[in-house]
Scaffold this motif. Sequence first.
Motif, PDB file in Angstrom:
ATOM      1  N   LEU A   1       0.830  -1.201   0.000  1.00 34.72           N
ATOM      2  CA  LEU A   1       0.000   0.000   0.000  1.00 34.72           C
ATOM      3  C   LEU A   1       0.868   1.256   0.000  1.00 34.72           C
ATOM      4  O   LEU A   1       0.610   2.211  -0.741  1.00 34.72           O
ATOM      5  CB  LEU A   1      -0.908  -0.015   1.233  1.00 34.72           C
ATOM      6  N   LEU A   2       1.906   1.245   0.822  1.00 33.08           N
ATOM      7  CA  LEU A   2       2.833   2.375   0.889  1.00 33.08           C
ATOM      8  C   LEU A   2       3.579   2.539  -0.425  1.00 33.08           C
ATOM      9  O   LEU A   2       3.701   3.651  -0.955  1.00 33.08           O
ATOM     10  CB  LEU A   2       3.816   2.170   2.039  1.00 33.08           C
ATOM     11  N   MET A   3       4.077   1.434  -0.977  1.00 33.30           N
ATOM     12  CA  MET A   3       4.843   1.504  -2.216  1.00 33.30           C
ATOM     13  C   MET A   3       3.978   2.003  -3.378  1.00 33.30           C
ATOM     14  O   MET A   3       4.448   2.748  -4.238  1.00 33.30           O
ATOM     15  CB  MET A   3       5.431   0.127  -2.545  1.00 33.30           C
ATOM     16  N   SER A   4       2.703   1.606  -3.396  1.00 29.87           N
ATOM     17  CA  SER A   4       1.792   2.069  -4.444  1.00 29.87           C
ATOM     18  C   SER A   4       1.602   3.574  -4.371  1.00 29.87           C
ATOM     19  O   SER A   4       1.571   4.267  -5.392  1.00 29.87           O
ATOM     20  CB  SER A   4       0.435   1.368  -4.318  1.00 29.87           C
ATOM     21  N   ALA A   5       1.470   4.101  -3.152  1.00 29.15           N
ATOM     22  CA  ALA A   5       1.276   5.542  -2.980  1.00 29.15           C
ATOM     23  C   ALA A   5       2.510   6.323  -3.415  1.00 29.15           C
ATOM     24  O   ALA A   5       2.406   7.355  -4.088  1.00 29.15           O
ATOM     25  CB  ALA A   5       0.937   5.851  -1.525  1.00 29.15           C
ATOM     26  N   LEU A   6       3.687   5.837  -3.041  1.00 29.72           N
ATOM     27  CA  LEU A   6       4.921   6.518  -3.429  1.00 29.72           C
ATOM     28  C   LEU A   6       5.090   6.532  -4.944  1.00 29.72           C
ATOM     29  O   LEU A   6       5.505   7.533  -5.534  1.00 29.72           O
ATOM     30  CB  LEU A   6       6.120   5.834  -2.776  1.00 29.72           C
ATOM     31  N   LYS A   7       4.738   5.410  -5.571  1.00 28.63           N
ATOM     32  CA  LYS A   7       4.846   5.333  -7.029  1.00 28.63           C
ATOM     33  C   LYS A   7       3.844   6.279  -7.694  1.00 28.63           C
ATOM     34  O   LYS A   7       4.152   6.926  -8.697  1.00 28.63           O
ATOM     35  CB  LYS A   7       4.599   3.898  -7.495  1.00 28.63           C
ATOM     36  N   ALA A   8       2.637   6.381  -7.115  1.00 25.61           N
ATOM     37  CA  ALA A   8       1.613   7.264  -7.673  1.00 25.61           C
ATOM     38  C   ALA A   8       2.043   8.727  -7.588  1.00 25.61           C
ATOM     39  O   ALA A   8       1.845   9.502  -8.530  1.00 25.61           O
ATOM     40  CB  ALA A   8       0.286   7.059  -6.945  1.00 25.61           C
ATOM     41  N   VAL A   9       2.636   9.115  -6.455  1.00 25.11           N
ATOM     42  CA  VAL A   9       3.113  10.490  -6.296  1.00 25.11           C
ATOM     43  C   VAL A   9       4.213  10.788  -7.314  1.00 25.11           C
ATOM     44  O   VAL A   9       4.230  11.843  -7.956  1.00 25.11           O
ATOM     45  CB  VAL A   9       3.629  10.731  -4.863  1.00 25.11           C
ATOM     46  N   GLU A  10       5.119   9.835  -7.481  1.00 21.25           N
ATOM     47  CA  GLU A  10       6.214  10.024  -8.437  1.00 21.25           C
ATOM     48  C   GLU A  10       5.680  10.184  -9.857  1.00 21.25           C
ATOM     49  O   GLU A  10       6.116  11.058 -10.607  1.00 21.25           O
ATOM     50  CB  GLU A  10       7.171   8.844  -8.358  1.00 21.25           C
ATOM     51  N   ARG A  11       4.705   9.348 -10.217  1.00 15.05           N
ATOM     52  CA  ARG A  11       4.132   9.420 -11.559  1.00 15.05           C
ATOM     53  C   ARG A  11       3.356  10.717 -11.783  1.00 15.05           C
ATOM     54  O   ARG A  11       3.303  11.228 -12.904  1.00 15.05           O
ATOM     55  CB  ARG A  11       3.191   8.235 -11.789  1.00 15.05           C
ATOM     56  N   SER A  12       2.739  11.232 -10.730  1.00 10.39           N
ATOM     57  CA  SER A  12       1.922  12.440 -10.878  1.00 10.39           C
ATOM     58  C   SER A  12       2.765  13.661 -11.216  1.00 10.39           C
ATOM     59  O   SER A  12       2.281  14.612 -11.829  1.00 10.39           O
ATOM     60  CB  SER A  12       1.134  12.701  -9.592  1.00 10.39           C
ATOM     61  N   GLY A  13       4.037  13.645 -10.785  1.00  7.55           N
ATOM     62  CA  GLY A  13       4.911  14.777 -11.024  1.00  7.55           C
ATOM     63  C   GLY A  13       4.640  15.961 -10.113  1.00  7.55           C
ATOM     64  O   GLY A  13       5.189  17.043 -10.315  1.00  7.55           O
TER      65      GLY A  13
END
Length: 271
Positions: free
Chosen positions: A230-242
């Motif tokens: 769950l944490l890793m998914s959120a970090l990846k989403a933030v990174e992708r959002s820019g």
Amino acid sequence: MVKRKIVHIDEEKCNGCGLCIPSCEEGALKIINGKAKLVDDRYCDGLGSCIGSCPRGAITIIEREAEDFVDLREEEKNQKEEEVNGCCGHEAEADHESFKKYGSFSGCPSSRPINLDSGDAVDTSGVVVETGDVTVNIKPQLKNWPVQMFLINPEADYLKNADLLLAADCVPAVLPLFYLEMLKGKVLIMSCPKQEDQAFYTDKLTEIIRKNSTKSITIAYMEVACCRTLLMSALKAVERSGLDVPVYAFKVGMNGRSIRQRIAYPGRKGA
């Protein structure tokens, strides 16, 4: 039947510790009569994610005749989509791709976006709790409906400039002050990383962040290994959002008392 890679468990070496069970995202392993067992060939993908968790080296990958791999999580997701698409007799209105991306627009109460913070949507008088000489009025903290990531529409108005709380399904059950402290002032999004497609939810969370200028994300996940996804998914989403979105993490123990807070992603400006 096809010849393919699949896990093999040496029962002589296995001591039944169970450390391999959380590592199998497909749920193909169980402890039976004190030993780890592969309960169904169809649910083993043969990738061996469970191997490293075995302290006795009892798990290996072999090639043998076995039934084709079936992604149980994909089956459950498809079944859930069918159930919700058919909810309340709105089958004809449900567009499959639109539902996967946004949630149902059919007006079904399970997925219709509702802003509970609007004042008229919910009784805000609270619940009175009396303990001895102390009387406490506890007011509802939930700001939004629905709360399951699978059902949330990224364009719901309650997501605009919101502080998000992304919580594993089990967290409210073990954390006594979840509603009073952690949820207060936040939009709640719930998910189970063990049972659900996190790649799908990473994409959806990325879209939520981009479209709504998310202010912050708080992750509340259980101490079990699979829940960290769950944490890793959120970090990846933030990174992708820019975008510059801080992420705070709470690791919750099963006894409800072991909580650790840290800034997992301080944001690009503060990094």
